[in-house]
Design an enzyme around this catalytic site. Structure first.
Site: not given
Ligand code: UD1
Length: 453
Positions: A59-60, A153, A158, A342, A434
């Site tokens: 998925k990712n 979310c 996010r 995850d 999902r």
């Molecule tokens: C994250 C996970 C990913 C997982 C996905 C779905 C990590 C590093 N990332 O990816 O492995 O597959 O969720 O569950 O494990 N953040 C900010 N500003 C930004 C972007 C992120 O502050 O612009 C912070 C978020 O608040 C959060 C963290 O970074 O604490 C999340 O990291 P990010 O890797 O961006 O999230 P996803 O891409 O959703």
């Protein structure tokens, strides 16, 4: 007979029995249900999960690859596409932008040559919050993109400030009005960008915009997740020039255009980890193939500490559970190659039955412990303070009727129900669908007593 309106020629709803409180959105006692009763998984726990399984495509990986397909000049043929509701939402976003898409079995074709739109529809963003991954690619391809952010979310806030910082460095103007974003540019250029946190989503968005920017982009502090490497492989197959994936610095030399290509999505390491946790906690013996074990080293290390016997091959792993799991001690989630956020929920379900105390700290999301109160209803001994959960393993969990509140939390409830005494009913399947393709079929092929009712 010609159909007239939703209720046929008589123009009124046929009488139905009362909903018994199961119809979605029902509040009133004795309400006549307007929607079919919600389906759930019925699981009778206590059967060891054993056998062989090939995991689906990740998925990712497939979601960013689908978003990246808008950058291509010709058709993209994807193999090993998981049939997930999020995959369906991504294809609908592509269609709404003017792409032609087709999906059959586990293959998808996206022809972006007729793409004209730049508005990612709000209703689809609401269905899949990770739609922000379309921002960089759509804006890079068409010169602009409109995206409405749905805010926080079920996992907590996010923010996408890092995505926007990177896109702006490449020459994009991003106007923010409340939750509405308008990104536009008159030509992108390479830049030296440093991410203070290796955000997966920001790395993906920046990569997608940088491949068509003029000159070289150096992205420091990039996410190192295997799915980022898969996205780089896809983009390179289309003609992009990228080196460094898997490491913290990516070098991207912009090209004028990308072509279409054929590409097989990598295997889902998170699905593999979920099945291994379920096999481990039910006392089973499972061989999962079709993914790279090195992508799951942190999880396999924890399962080994819990007493599982592991045989690791090139693209498969065989796990044999001990009679009872023991606690792995302390587990902290972290960006790759650390323990994946995850997998934290399903690991906590396994830890609930492991002998001894497990302390889990969730370092990525601020609200990813909602499943713990439900595990407690099943009999788990769990306490949660801030981002840390303390789990004292119990000898038995008991079947309950529960509702999945998010994707991986739902997988945790299924895992616990498989090991619990008695019957469980797990609602909220839309969350689970999902990220897991036909989970109940996979689990029943492995010996679980699970059905959709
Ligand atoms: C994250 C996970 C990913 C997982 C996905 C779905 C990590 C590093 N990332 O990816 O492995 O597959 O969720 O569950 O494990 N953040 C900010 N500003 C930004 C972007 C992120 O502050 O612009 C912070 C978020 O608040 C959060 C963290 O970074 O604490 C999340 O990291 P990010 O890797 O961006 O999230 P996803 O891409 O959703």
């Amino acid at each position: 007979m010609q159909k007239k309106g939703v209720y046929g020629s008589q123009g009124r709803a046929p009488s139905r029995p009362p909903c018994e409180g199961l119809c979605r959105g029902c509040r009133a006692e004795g309400c006549v249900r307007r929607e079919p009763a919600e389906r759930c998984f019925r699981i009778r726990g206590g059967r060891p999960l054993s056998g062989k399984v090939k995991v689906h495509g990740a998925k990712n990986s497939v979601l960013p690859v689908l978003a990246a397909s808008v950058l291509c000049g010709g058709p993209v043929h994807l193999a090993r596409v998981p049939r997930l509701s999020d995959t369906g939402v991504s294809l609908r976003i592509l269609e709404s932008l003017g792409c032609v898409t087709a999906l059959s079995e586990d293959e998808a074709v996206v022809d972006p040559s007729s793409l004209t739109g730049s508005r990612i529809p709000d209703r689809l963003v609401r269905e899949m919050r990770s739609s922000s991954v379309f921002l960089g690619s759509v804006a890079a391809r068409t010169g602009e993109a409109y995206l409405c952010l749905p805010g926080g979310c079920e996992l907590g806030a996010r923010p996408i400030d890092l995505h926007l910082m990177g896109l702006r460095a490449l020459g994009m103007t991003v106007e923010e009005k409340g939750e509405k974003l308008h990104a536009f540019h008159h030509g992108l250029h390479g830049a030296d960008i440093t991410l203070p946190f290796p955000s997966v989503g920001a790395t993906e968005n920046i990569l997608m915009a940088a491949v068509l920017a003029k000159g070289r982009t150096v992205l420091r502090g990039a996410a190192r997740e295997p799915e980022i490497a898969d996205l780089c492989r896809f983009l390179r197959r289309c003609g992009a020039e990228i080196v460094g994936e898997g490491g913290p610095v990516l070098y991207i030399d912009g090209v004028k255009a990308l072509s279409g290509c054929s590409f097989a999505v990598m295997g889902d390491r998170i699905e593999a980890a979920t099945l291994f946790c379920a096999a481990a906690v039910t006392g089973g013996e499972l061989e999962a193939e079709g993914f790279s074990p090195s992508d799951l080293a942190a999880v396999l290390g924890v399962l080994k500490k819990m007493g599982a016997e592991l045989k690791i091959y090139r693209d498969r792993v065989r796990l044999k559970a001990p009679p009872r799991l023991c606690s792995p001690g302390r587990v902290d989630t972290a960006p790759f190659p650390g323990f994946p956020t995850d997998v934290q929920p399903v690991l906590s379900a396994a830890a609930a039955l492991a002998e001894g105390r497990t302390v889990i700290t969730e370092n990525i999301f601020d609200s990813r412990f909602k499943h713990l109160s439900q595990l407690r209803e099943m009999g788990a001994d769990v306490r949660c303070t801030g981002r840390t959960a303390t789990i004292d393993g119990v000898e038995r969990l008991y079947g309950r009727t529960l509702r999945a509140l998010d994707l991986r939390g739902g997988a945790a409830l299924v895992t616990a129900a498989l090991a619990a005494e008695g019957e469980s009913h797990i609602y909220g399947l839309a969350h689970i669908e999902r990220g897991y393709e036909r989970l109940e079929e996979t689990l029943s092929q492995l010996g679980a007593e699970i059905g959709r009712v």
